[in-house]
Design a protein around this motif. Structure first.
Motif, PDB file in Angstrom:
ATOM      1  N   PRO A  91       1.009  -1.090  -0.254  1.00  0.00           N
ATOM      2  CA  PRO A  91      -0.080  -0.126   0.174  1.00  0.00           C
ATOM      3  C   PRO A  91       0.898   1.387  -0.117  1.00  0.00           C
ATOM      4  N   ILE A  92       0.515   2.189  -0.355  1.00  0.00           N
ATOM      5  CA  ILE A  92       1.207   3.733  -0.457  1.00  0.00           C
ATOM      6  C   ILE A  92       0.341   3.983   0.581  1.00  0.00           C
ATOM      7  N   VAL A  93       1.448   4.468   1.503  1.00  0.00           N
ATOM      8  CA  VAL A  93       1.803   5.272   2.714  1.00  0.00           C
ATOM      9  C   VAL A  93       1.578   6.655   3.018  1.00  0.00           C
ATOM     10  N   ILE A  94       0.646   6.872   3.940  1.00  0.00           N
ATOM     11  CA  ILE A  94      -0.104   8.293   3.684  1.00  0.00           C
ATOM     12  C   ILE A  94       0.703   9.333   4.776  1.00  0.00           C
ATOM     13  N   LYS A  95       1.354   9.605   5.915  1.00  0.00           N
ATOM     14  CA  LYS A  95       1.773  10.061   7.277  1.00  0.00           C
ATOM     15  C   LYS A  95       0.782  11.305   7.003  1.00  0.00           C
ATOM     16  N   PHE A  96      -0.147  11.607   8.152  1.00  0.00           N
ATOM     17  CA  PHE A  96      -1.188  12.809   8.156  1.00  0.00           C
ATOM     18  C   PHE A  96      -0.434  13.182   9.765  1.00  0.00           C
ATOM     19  N   ALA A  97       0.489  13.929   9.682  1.00  0.00           N
ATOM     20  CA  ALA A  97       0.618  14.584  11.151  1.00  0.00           C
ATOM     21  C   ALA A  97      -0.901  16.073  11.320  1.00  0.00           C
ATOM     22  N   HIS A  98      -0.787  16.396  12.253  1.00  0.00           N
ATOM     23  CA  HIS A  98      -1.343  17.561  13.114  1.00  0.00           C
ATOM     24  C   HIS A  98      -1.360  17.475  14.631  1.00  0.00           C
ATOM     25  N   VAL A  99      -1.663  18.957  15.250  1.00  0.00           N
ATOM     26  CA  VAL A  99      -1.138  19.366  16.651  1.00  0.00           C
ATOM     27  C   VAL A  99      -1.858  19.364  17.576  1.00  0.00           C
ATOM     28  N   VAL A 100      -2.947  18.490  17.209  1.00  0.00           N
ATOM     29  CA  VAL A 100      -4.046  18.651  18.863  1.00  0.00           C
ATOM     30  C   VAL A 100      -4.392  17.539  18.619  1.00  0.00           C
ATOM     31  N   ALA A 101      -5.648  17.729  20.342  1.00  0.00           N
ATOM     32  CA  ALA A 101      -5.698  15.923  20.219  1.00  0.00           C
ATOM     33  C   ALA A 101      -6.813  15.588  19.356  1.00  0.00           C
ATOM     34  N   GLU A 102      -6.998  13.808  19.428  1.00  0.00           N
ATOM     35  CA  GLU A 102      -7.897  13.268  18.823  1.00  0.00           C
ATOM     36  C   GLU A 102      -8.951  13.639  19.271  1.00  0.00           C
ATOM     37  N   ASN A 103      -9.537  14.191  20.094  1.00  0.00           N
ATOM     38  CA  ASN A 103     -10.650  14.531  20.285  1.00  0.00           C
ATOM     39  C   ASN A 103     -11.144  15.482  19.872  1.00  0.00           C
ATOM     40  N   THR A 104     -10.636  16.211  19.417  1.00  0.00           N
ATOM     41  CA  THR A 104     -11.252  17.467  18.231  1.00  0.00           C
ATOM     42  C   THR A 104     -11.627  17.287  17.302  1.00  0.00           C
ATOM     43  N   PRO A 105     -12.209  18.166  16.564  1.00  0.00           N
ATOM     44  CA  PRO A 105     -12.997  17.843  15.220  1.00  0.00           C
ATOM     45  C   PRO A 105     -11.909  17.964  14.062  1.00  0.00           C
ATOM     46  N   LYS A 106     -11.048  18.472  14.663  1.00  0.00           N
ATOM     47  CA  LYS A 106      -9.735  18.220  13.027  1.00  0.00           C
ATOM     48  C   LYS A 106      -9.062  16.532  13.634  1.00  0.00           C
TER      49      LYS A 106
ATOM     50  N   LEU B  10       7.834  19.492   3.354  1.00  0.00           N
ATOM     51  CA  LEU B  10       7.896  19.544   1.792  1.00  0.00           C
ATOM     52  C   LEU B  10       8.859  18.932   1.611  1.00  0.00           C
ATOM     53  N   LEU B  11       9.951  18.675   2.215  1.00  0.00           N
ATOM     54  CA  LEU B  11      10.639  17.515   2.173  1.00  0.00           C
ATOM     55  C   LEU B  11       9.765  16.282   1.808  1.00  0.00           C
ATOM     56  N   GLY B  12       8.764  16.219   2.111  1.00  0.00           N
ATOM     57  CA  GLY B  12       8.234  14.371   1.979  1.00  0.00           C
ATOM     58  C   GLY B  12       8.430  13.513   3.085  1.00  0.00           C
TER      59      GLY B  12
ATOM     60  N   LEU C  49     -12.458  34.070  11.813  1.00  0.00           N
ATOM     61  CA  LEU C  49     -12.430  33.221  11.652  1.00  0.00           C
ATOM     62  C   LEU C  49     -11.317  31.958  12.074  1.00  0.00           C
ATOM     63  N   VAL C  50     -11.507  31.051  12.501  1.00  0.00           N
ATOM     64  CA  VAL C  50      -9.657  29.705  12.953  1.00  0.00           C
ATOM     65  C   VAL C  50     -10.486  28.983  12.078  1.00  0.00           C
ATOM     66  N   ASP C  51      -9.908  28.647  10.828  1.00  0.00           N
ATOM     67  CA  ASP C  51     -10.059  27.948   9.755  1.00  0.00           C
ATOM     68  C   ASP C  51      -8.719  26.964   9.698  1.00  0.00           C
ATOM     69  N   TYR C  52      -8.898  25.855   9.519  1.00  0.00           N
ATOM     70  CA  TYR C  52      -6.992  25.048   8.750  1.00  0.00           C
ATOM     71  C   TYR C  52      -7.794  24.730   7.058  1.00  0.00           C
ATOM     72  N   MET C  53      -6.929  24.671   6.986  1.00  0.00           N
ATOM     73  CA  MET C  53      -6.137  24.511   5.709  1.00  0.00           C
ATOM     74  C   MET C  53      -5.265  22.496   5.840  1.00  0.00           C
ATOM     75  N   VAL C  54      -6.425  21.165   5.254  1.00  0.00           N
ATOM     76  CA  VAL C  54      -5.727  20.396   4.848  1.00  0.00           C
ATOM     77  C   VAL C  54      -5.085  20.730   3.758  1.00  0.00           C
ATOM     78  N   ILE C  55      -3.515  20.156   3.619  1.00  0.00           N
ATOM     79  CA  ILE C  55      -2.658  20.315   2.720  1.00  0.00           C
ATOM     80  C   ILE C  55      -2.318  18.989   2.541  1.00  0.00           C
ATOM     81  N   THR C  56      -1.407  18.778   1.527  1.00  0.00           N
ATOM     82  CA  THR C  56      -0.587  17.833   1.523  1.00  0.00           C
ATOM     83  C   THR C  56       1.048  18.200   0.624  1.00  0.00           C
ATOM     84  N   ASN C  57       1.489  17.470  -0.164  1.00  0.00           N
ATOM     85  CA  ASN C  57       3.060  17.774  -0.752  1.00  0.00           C
ATOM     86  C   ASN C  57       2.348  17.288  -2.468  1.00  0.00           C
TER      87      ASN C  57
END
Length: 344
Positions: A39-54, A94-96, A246-254
């Motif tokens: 499978p292709i591996v996608i690492k999805f990192a974020h800085v908040v807790a798992e019980n948040t909407p993000k 940016l480094l992948g 507004l406090v919003d996020y943009m989901v981004i990818t390489n």
């Protein structure tokens, strides 16, 4: 004798060379492409807790991607800065070293100044207006505006609309004069409070409670859920339901990674992201509504919604901020944002 030794040495050298050539011709495991059945591996990192909407959105994306693309995709979710911290995650993308992030919109100022439109005060009436703009051609173009720098936006995820808080009641723009407000690192937000003849202080989110408690700052701005989770209502007497920003996020990818995916797989992941986005944004709305009610029920603070006239006065007072950043965001973007407030 010397001749025999020389001939023996030449024979050894010839054998070594032949062995080296044979080894070079043999395929090496490290240089092989990824086997088709891995499978292709996608690492999805974020800085908040798992019980948040993000946090919940990242887990939902993982679940649906692995469910609908079994054996083709594996999503690894890293919450709470467990893979990369707030200051390093963009570099890692940016480094992948990571394939997906969901930073706050304020993080993109150095990549495109057009994103400053989301910080302009009293531009959007409510979250529906934000949705209208984000779905517009201008809003959608922001998602692809950083491709040349290696960043591709996939979706907008809501945290919510910002409200004002202070140790005095803020109903008119002049009420903020002389107060010290905590702000994020944003040129627009600094200008917002300077225009009100207030003082802005950059301060990390984790330090806000103590800063308000000790009087280092007198007020701040944030969403209901962020206020309630940090117990800001314990150290702030007044909240103004201003919906001013507004406090919003943009989901981004390489971008290179995403554009290099097989088209059918990429298309399915885009459908999944759209589905997850609807759920994340609905959850953010519910979370803010519930947090507002809990603050109200606590009896520790007063919540004062702005009247239509008061809101018009604040909006008028913020026009110099709009004008200062008009060239950065573009007149067409500003016009589209204003139009988003009208029913479509």
């Amino acid at each position: 004798m010397f001749g025999k030794m020389g001939r023996a040495l030449l024979a050894v050298l010839a054998l070594a060379c032949a062995t080296a050539i044979q080894a070079a011709d043999e395929p090496q495991a490290a240089s092989q492409p990824r086997p088709a059945n891995e499978p292709i591996v996608i690492k999805f990192a974020h800085v908040v807790a798992e019980n948040t909407p993000k946090g919940q959105g990242a887990l939902m994306f993982k679940r649906l991607a692995e469910q609908r693309l079994p054996g083709r995709v594996r999503v690894e979710v890293y919450p709470n800065s467990s893979l990369f911290g707030d200051g390093k995650e963009m570099e890692a993308l940016l480094l992948g070293d990571v394939q997906m992030l969901a930073p706050s919109l304020a993080k993109f100022e150095q990549y495109t100044r057009k994103v400053q439109i989301f910080d302009l005060p009293f531009l959007f009436d409510d979250i529906d207006a934000v949705d209208n703009f984000q779905r517009s051609p201008q809003g959608q173009s922001l998602l692809t505006s950083m491709q040349g720098k290696g960043i591709l936006g996939l979706a907008y995820w809501h945290n919510g609309m910002k409200q004002l808080s202070a140790n005095r009641l803020l109903l008119e723009p002049g009420d903020a004069r002389g107060l010290k407000f905590r702000v994020q690192a944003s040129d627009v937000l600094n200008e917002q409070f300077r225009t009100l003849r207030a003082i802005s202080r950059k301060m990390s989110f984790a330090e806000v409670y103590q800063g308000l408690q000790t009087g280092v700052v007198n007020g701040t701005e944030n969403t209901w859920s962020n206020y309630e989770s940090q117990k800001v209502n314990e150290v702030q007497k007044y909240f103004t339901e201003s919906n001013h920003g507004l406090v919003d996020y943009m989901v981004i990818t390489n971008a290179k990674f995403w554009n290099g995916l097989p088209p059918d797989l990429r298309g399915e992941l885009e459908k999944i992201m759209a589905e997850v986005t609807v759920q994340v944004n609905a959850e953010a709305e519910r979370l803010n509504r519930d947090a507002r009610q809990r603050i109200l029920d606590s009896g520790s603070s007063e919540i004062h919604p702005l009247t239509a006239q008061q809101r018009a006065d604040w909006r008028e007072a913020m026009q110099p901020v709009w004008q200062k950043f008009r060239d950065n965001v573009g007149a067409d973007f500003l016009q589209a944002a204003e139009a988003s407030n009208r029913p479509h």
